[in-house]
Design an enzyme around this catalytic site. Structure first.
Site, PDB file in Angstrom:
ATOM      1  N   TYR A 109      -4.482  14.052   1.720  1.00 39.62           N
ATOM      2  CA  TYR A 109      -4.445  14.193   3.625  1.00 39.62           C
ATOM      3  C   TYR A 109      -5.349  15.124   3.890  1.00 39.62           C
ATOM      4  O   TYR A 109      -6.624  15.230   4.683  1.00 39.62           O
ATOM      5  CB  TYR A 109      -3.342  14.657   3.929  1.00 39.62           C
ATOM      6  CG  TYR A 109      -2.271  13.408   4.298  1.00 39.62           C
ATOM      7  CD1 TYR A 109      -2.325  12.503   5.287  1.00 39.62           C
ATOM      8  CD2 TYR A 109      -1.315  13.245   3.096  1.00 39.62           C
ATOM      9  CE1 TYR A 109      -1.352  11.222   4.995  1.00 39.62           C
ATOM     10  CE2 TYR A 109      -0.202  12.126   3.094  1.00 39.62           C
ATOM     11  CZ  TYR A 109      -0.396  11.393   4.276  1.00 39.62           C
ATOM     12  OH  TYR A 109       0.625  10.295   4.210  1.00 39.62           O
ATOM     13  N   ASN A 132      -2.946   2.720  11.015  1.00 37.14           N
ATOM     14  CA  ASN A 132      -3.734   1.810  10.525  1.00 37.14           C
ATOM     15  C   ASN A 132      -3.332   0.463  10.826  1.00 37.14           C
ATOM     16  O   ASN A 132      -2.184   0.302  10.333  1.00 37.14           O
ATOM     17  CB  ASN A 132      -3.737   1.757   9.106  1.00 37.14           C
ATOM     18  CG  ASN A 132      -4.771   0.790   8.340  1.00 37.14           C
ATOM     19  OD1 ASN A 132      -5.356   0.128   8.808  1.00 37.14           O
ATOM     20  ND2 ASN A 132      -4.308   0.878   7.121  1.00 37.14           N
ATOM     21  N   CYS A 140      -3.893   2.360   3.109  1.00 35.81           N
ATOM     22  CA  CYS A 140      -3.622   3.685   3.821  1.00 35.81           C
ATOM     23  C   CYS A 140      -2.246   4.180   2.891  1.00 35.81           C
ATOM     24  O   CYS A 140      -1.969   5.217   2.712  1.00 35.81           O
ATOM     25  CB  CYS A 140      -2.724   3.456   4.944  1.00 35.81           C
ATOM     26  SG  CYS A 140      -1.740   2.365   5.311  1.00 35.81           S
ATOM     27  N   HIS A 141      -1.995   3.290   2.023  1.00 37.63           N
ATOM     28  CA  HIS A 141      -0.936   3.615   1.036  1.00 37.63           C
ATOM     29  C   HIS A 141      -1.408   4.712  -0.282  1.00 37.63           C
ATOM     30  O   HIS A 141      -0.860   5.336  -0.858  1.00 37.63           O
ATOM     31  CB  HIS A 141      -0.162   2.476   0.288  1.00 37.63           C
ATOM     32  CG  HIS A 141      -1.115   1.674  -0.440  1.00 37.63           C
ATOM     33  ND1 HIS A 141      -2.030   0.712   0.051  1.00 37.63           N
ATOM     34  CD2 HIS A 141      -1.466   1.649  -1.700  1.00 37.63           C
ATOM     35  CE1 HIS A 141      -2.603   0.031  -0.553  1.00 37.63           C
ATOM     36  NE2 HIS A 141      -2.743   0.570  -1.964  1.00 37.63           N
ATOM     37  N   GLU A 169      -0.626  -0.393  -8.279  1.00 38.06           N
ATOM     38  CA  GLU A 169      -1.973  -0.032  -8.440  1.00 38.06           C
ATOM     39  C   GLU A 169      -2.228   0.948  -9.644  1.00 38.06           C
ATOM     40  O   GLU A 169      -3.127   1.367  -9.884  1.00 38.06           O
ATOM     41  CB  GLU A 169      -2.695   0.387  -7.122  1.00 38.06           C
ATOM     42  CG  GLU A 169      -2.817  -0.524  -6.029  1.00 38.06           C
ATOM     43  CD  GLU A 169      -3.654  -0.118  -5.067  1.00 38.06           C
ATOM     44  OE1 GLU A 169      -4.429   0.680  -5.258  1.00 38.06           O
ATOM     45  OE2 GLU A 169      -3.725  -0.793  -4.063  1.00 38.06           O
TER      46      GLU A 169
END
Length: 174
Positions: A109, A132, A140-141, A169
């Site tokens: 952040y 978002n 956004c994850h 991911e």
């Protein structure tokens, strides 16, 4: 992905709606003639437009195909027109930075705030990330606390949904 608008517009009429299953719950996508407007992840068995009949469009069928490939592990980026009709200039700058993150990459952040010219604005950054309108497509994850901890997620089942996406991911997190 189409460029993010530099001005705020009134919401346009949704012309298309499509739902599809996913490992994180049902997804609901909306679009207008210019591109995808929203992606919602099922929360507690519900989607925002559950009562509305589906009206698929070519762009939503393409989005469904690309999302299925993403979940199958065969796609790492999306090539879809996104039409962001809501959001402040600040939010759109955060979303643009998020859109530039590649599969498997993470940002804190704090770093996100610095990248958009708002260092020390953690709460505002978190709010913009949470607002978002197209999660997963605009990743956004991929935003974590500096420590690597998940501090929240506003889509689907919250933190478990974000953890699934991060694990998918290969992004380490706490």
């Amino acid at each position: 992905m189409d460029s993010i608008p530099t001005h705020t517009q009134l919401p346009t009429t949704t012309h298309a709606l499509l739902r599809l299953p996913s490992p994180v719950g049902r997804l609901e996508l909306t679009a207008d003639d210019e591109g995808i407007l929203s992606l919602s992840i099922e929360t507690d068995g519900h989607l925002p437009l559950d009562a509305t009949p589906e009206t698929p469009s070519p762009v939503l069928r393409l989005a469904a195909e690309q999302l299925n490939e993403y979940f199958a592990g065969t796609r790492q980026s999306f090539d879809l027109p996104v039409h962001l009709t809501r959001g402040t200039e600040f939010q759109r700058s955060v979303w643009a930075r998020l859109a530039s993150l590649n599969f498997g990459n993470v940002i804190s952040y704090g770093a996100l705030g610095s990248d958009v010219g708002r260092p020390g604005s953690g709460r505002a950054i978190g709010g913009a990330v949470g607002a978002n309108p197209v999660p997963i497509i605009i990743g956004c994850h991929r935003v974590l606390a500096t420590s690597g901890q998940i501090t929240g997620y506003s889509a689907g089942q919250g933190i478990p949904t974000k953890a699934w996406l991060l694990n998918h991911e290969g992004i380490a997190h706490r």
